[in-house]
Design a protein around this motif. Structure first.
Motif, short mmCIF file in Angstrom:
data_model
loop_
_atom_site.label_atom_id
_atom_site.label_comp_id
_atom_site.label_asym_id
_atom_site.label_seq_id
_atom_site.Cartn_x
_atom_site.Cartn_y
_atom_site.Cartn_z
N MET A 137 31.60 29.47 36.92
CA MET A 137 32.48 28.30 36.90
C MET A 137 31.75 27.09 37.45
SD MET A 137 35.98 30.03 38.24
CE MET A 137 37.23 28.90 37.71
N ARG A 142 30.84 23.64 35.54
CA ARG A 142 31.28 22.34 36.07
C ARG A 142 30.10 21.36 36.14
NH1 ARG A 142 32.86 22.81 41.68
NH2 ARG A 142 34.46 24.24 40.91
N SER A 184 38.69 22.70 36.61
CA SER A 184 37.68 23.65 37.07
C SER A 184 37.76 23.82 38.59
CB SER A 184 36.31 23.16 36.62
OG SER A 184 35.31 23.57 37.51
#
Ligand SMILES: [Zn+2]
Length: 242
Positions: free
Chosen positions: A61, A65, A119
């Motif tokens: 993640m 991002r 996110s």
């Protein structure tokens, strides 16, 4: 072989059987302890794997991002560049087209911003799960270590007891006739640590099947070792051997 000899031999076997029974039971316990601990450890390792998975997810993640943030920066640069170009445009048509282009980049930019915020929210959820997993894991680890300590201590105690029993065994076993001892020990291995059993009522104390009167008479005669016809264990009469 005289009566006393057989009775003496049975008495020695009774003492031996008591020792061997305890040794057998302790060995069983020693076998079960590690199984129980391994199950606990496996449970603990599974939880650790779950936590690692969450960590991996969070890393992915964060990488995603970074890409979004790169996009956002590029979009901001495009907007700044387009804005600078506005002042140099001569015609209305070109001016309108440039404004439209800027609007479109701005729309892209705000989508990037939204995705970045999402996110962060998603990462918070994963982080929360991770902290819960960590708590559980710490608790499990504590329990496992406490249990392991107990089990290790009990293993030491049991192993010492076996040594003690084996010492006692060494002083009794040589007093039993070699052939009788050999048969006794063979039955011991085949019959889960129980080779010599009393007749209880008219039942074998090992397999609980009926012992015929003729066999009981043979035991009473005390001139040979008598075996259960069903389970093949050595039989004795309690009152005779006391
Ligand atoms: Zn039997």
């Amino acid at each position: 072989m005289s009566d006393t000899t057989i009775n003496e031999q049975i008495k020695k076997l009774i003492a031996l059987q008591e020792i061997d029974r305890e040794i057998y039971e302790i060995r069983q316990q020693l076998k079960e302890n590690p199984i129980y601990l391994n199950e606990m450890k496996q449970n603990f390792e599974d939880k650790k794997a779950d936590l690692n998975e969450l960590e991996e997810k969070l890393k992915k993640m964060q990488v995603a991002r970074k890409t979004l943030e790169g996009d956002l920066q590029a979009q901001e640069e495009l907007i700044a560049k387009a804005n600078a170009q506005l002042s140099q445009i001569k015609t209305n048509k070109e001016y309108t087209a440039k404004l439209t282009e800027i609007e479109s980049i701005k729309a892209d930019k705000s989508r990037s911003e939204e995705k970045i915020l999402e996110s962060y929210d998603d990462a918070d959820i994963v982080k929360e799960s991770m902290s819960k997993e960590k708590e559980v894991l710490t608790e499990e680890e504590k329990k496992y270590n406490e249990q392991k300590k107990k089990v290790d201590a009990s293993i030491t105690t049991l192993e010492n007891r076996i040594k003690e029993l084996e010492g006692q065994r060494v002083s009794i076993a040589p007093e039993v006739e070699k052939e009788i001892l050999g048969r006794y020990e063979k039955i011991l291995v085949n019959k889960e640590g129980l080779a010599l059993v009393p007749v209880k009522g008219s039942a074998c104390g090992g397999c609980y099947m009926n012992v015929p009167a003729q066999i009981i008479n043979e035991i009473k005669m005390s001139n040979k070792i008598v075996y259960c016809e069903i389970c093949a264990r050595i039989l004795y009469l309690e009152e005779d051997s006391q």
